[in-house]
Design a protein around this motif. Structure first.
Motif, PDB file in Angstrom:
ATOM      1  N   UNK A  87      16.813  -3.960   3.761  1.00  0.00           N
ATOM      2  CA  UNK A  87      17.671  -3.031   3.016  1.00  0.00           C
ATOM      3  C   UNK A  87      17.706  -3.394   1.537  1.00  0.00           C
ATOM      4  N   UNK A  88      17.879  -4.671   1.237  1.00  0.00           N
ATOM      5  CA  UNK A  88      17.974  -5.100  -0.159  1.00  0.00           C
ATOM      6  C   UNK A  88      16.621  -4.988  -0.872  1.00  0.00           C
ATOM      7  N   UNK A  89      15.569  -5.479  -0.224  1.00  0.00           N
ATOM      8  CA  UNK A  89      14.261  -5.497  -0.890  1.00  0.00           C
ATOM      9  C   UNK A  89      13.718  -4.083  -1.090  1.00  0.00           C
ATOM     10  N   UNK A  90      13.909  -3.192  -0.105  1.00  0.00           N
ATOM     11  CA  UNK A  90      13.422  -1.819  -0.257  1.00  0.00           C
ATOM     12  C   UNK A  90      14.193  -1.086  -1.342  1.00  0.00           C
ATOM     13  N   UNK A  91      15.504  -1.296  -1.399  1.00  0.00           N
ATOM     14  CA  UNK A  91      16.303  -0.647  -2.446  1.00  0.00           C
ATOM     15  C   UNK A  91      15.908  -1.171  -3.819  1.00  0.00           C
ATOM     16  N   UNK A 139      10.824   1.135  -9.167  1.00  0.00           N
ATOM     17  CA  UNK A 139       9.854   2.214  -9.309  1.00  0.00           C
ATOM     18  C   UNK A 139      10.464   3.415 -10.028  1.00  0.00           C
ATOM     19  N   UNK A 140      11.716   3.738  -9.683  1.00  0.00           N
ATOM     20  CA  UNK A 140      12.389   4.885 -10.296  1.00  0.00           C
ATOM     21  C   UNK A 140      12.574   4.689 -11.793  1.00  0.00           C
ATOM     22  N   UNK A 141      12.945   3.492 -12.187  1.00  0.00           N
ATOM     23  CA  UNK A 141      13.108   3.198 -13.614  1.00  0.00           C
ATOM     24  C   UNK A 141      11.763   3.326 -14.331  1.00  0.00           C
ATOM     25  N   UNK A 142      10.726   2.807 -13.704  1.00  0.00           N
ATOM     26  CA  UNK A 142       9.395   2.838 -14.300  1.00  0.00           C
ATOM     27  C   UNK A 142       8.883   4.263 -14.473  1.00  0.00           C
ATOM     28  N   UNK A 143       9.119   5.123 -13.465  1.00  0.00           N
ATOM     29  CA  UNK A 143       8.580   6.480 -13.486  1.00  0.00           C
ATOM     30  C   UNK A 143       9.595   7.523 -13.942  1.00  0.00           C
ATOM     31  N   UNK A 183       0.833  -1.208   0.000  1.00  0.00           N
ATOM     32  CA  UNK A 183       0.000   0.000   0.000  1.00  0.00           C
ATOM     33  C   UNK A 183       0.867   1.256   0.000  1.00  0.00           C
ATOM     34  N   UNK A 184       1.965   1.198   0.734  1.00  0.00           N
ATOM     35  CA  UNK A 184       2.857   2.350   0.789  1.00  0.00           C
ATOM     36  C   UNK A 184       3.482   2.665  -0.553  1.00  0.00           C
ATOM     37  N   UNK A 185       3.895   1.637  -1.274  1.00  0.00           N
ATOM     38  CA  UNK A 185       4.496   1.850  -2.592  1.00  0.00           C
ATOM     39  C   UNK A 185       3.465   2.384  -3.590  1.00  0.00           C
ATOM     40  N   UNK A 186       2.227   1.911  -3.460  1.00  0.00           N
ATOM     41  CA  UNK A 186       1.159   2.439  -4.312  1.00  0.00           C
ATOM     42  C   UNK A 186       0.942   3.919  -4.043  1.00  0.00           C
ATOM     43  N   UNK A 187       0.908   4.281  -2.755  1.00  0.00           N
ATOM     44  CA  UNK A 187       0.739   5.686  -2.379  1.00  0.00           C
ATOM     45  C   UNK A 187       1.925   6.532  -2.854  1.00  0.00           C
ATOM     46  N   UNK A 188       3.138   6.017  -2.685  1.00  0.00           N
ATOM     47  CA  UNK A 188       4.327   6.734  -3.149  1.00  0.00           C
ATOM     48  C   UNK A 188       4.253   6.971  -4.649  1.00  0.00           C
ATOM     49  N   UNK A 189       3.832   5.971  -5.386  1.00  0.00           N
ATOM     50  CA  UNK A 189       3.693   6.105  -6.834  1.00  0.00           C
ATOM     51  C   UNK A 189       2.735   7.237  -7.182  1.00  0.00           C
TER      52      UNK A 189
END
Length: 274
Positions: free
Chosen positions: A88-92, A98-102, A39-45
């Motif tokens: 650390x690894x999974x969040x990075x 996400x950065x590549x996508x957006x 949910x957090x990643x969706x909101x960040x997006x």
């Protein structure tokens, strides 16, 4: 270089709207562990899209600084603390994807731990640095021009240290240079700070402009510390972006960041005219 109005906020809509009313050229998201949930990643997006729709073209996501009441540390032992390593690894990985996508930037903080913590985790500073550089190599390869790496006051990744700077240059990392971190590592020496910033300028794509007394992490507004800002502005990369990473009295009011921008803009303009 004329500084950008670069502002930082969490993913809170109230904080974001406070920053956007001043029409920043650069926006940096300060994320936390909650932002890494589905949910957090969706909101960040959605918030990235919201900021972009407001006209901001330069957007940076700062990886979470903490996990389970500890620093989210690249220099974490996968053996001694597997849960923190996995976060650390999974969040990075998730933020880079996400950065590549957006088509935005991700900032990976090079280290947080002090020397005692590093030696406890890895046995020596040399081993810890090798582990961290290997991991940073992985992140840089994964994200390419969407990844930047920030300096620390930790001896694992501290700009101002000749060995670290030589390795950084050899690895061709894209860098974020935090001025206060460099100043603290160099014990408040403006001559050495200017030399370090100039040396790494060709690889620096983003700056955290923040003042300091040069003794500890104090995150002062520009002009309240001892950094020689006019000298700094002579050696930064003029093509890089910047934000003002200042401690705020009220997280919903970016007054201290705006004051810092006014101070720096006035300083640069006055010197250029004179």
């Amino acid at each position: 270089m004329m500084p950008n109005l670069g502002l930082k906020a969490s993913t809170s809509l109230e904080q974001i709207n406070d920053r956007l009313q001043y029409r920043p050229r650069v926006f940096e998201f300060y994320t936390d562990a909650h932002d890494m949930t589905p949910n957090g990643l969706t909101h960040l997006t959605e918030m990235i899209k919201y900021v972009r729709a407001a006209g901001v073209r330069s957007i940076v996501i700062h990886h979470p600084m903490a996990y389970d009441h500890h620093h989210n540390e690249v220099a974490v032992s996968a053996i001694q603390d597997p849960a923190s390593y996995q976060f650390m690894m999974s969040s990075s990985d998730a933020l880079i994807e996400l950065a590549v996508k957006l088509n935005v930037q991700v900032l990976i903080h090079g280290a947080y731990s002090d020397e005692a913590e590093v030696i406890k985790a890895f046995g020596s500073l040399k081993v810890a640095r090798q582990v961290v550089f290997d991991r940073l190599d992985y992140f840089q390869k994964l994200g390419g021009n969407h990844v930047m790496i920030e300096n620390s006051t930790s001896p694992v990744f501290d700009f101002g240290d000749d060995e670290v700077e030589r390795t950084v240059m050899t690895h061709h990392y894209r860098l974020c240079y935090d001025t206060s971190h460099g100043f603290i590592v160099l014990h408040g020496d403006n001559e050495k700070l200017a030399r370090s910033i100039a040396r790494l300028a060709p690889q620096t794509v983003h700056y955290h402009f923040v003042d300091s007394m040069g003794e500890f992490h104090d995150s002062l507004p520009l002009g309240d510390g001892r950094i020689d800002w006019y000298r700094v502005m002579q050696v930064v990369n003029p093509k890089a972006t910047n934000i003002y990473e200042i401690d705020l009295a009220d997280q919903n009011n970016c007054q201290e960041m705006r004051d810092s921008h006014h101070y720096l803009t006035q300083l640069v303009t006055t010197k250029q005219v004179s």
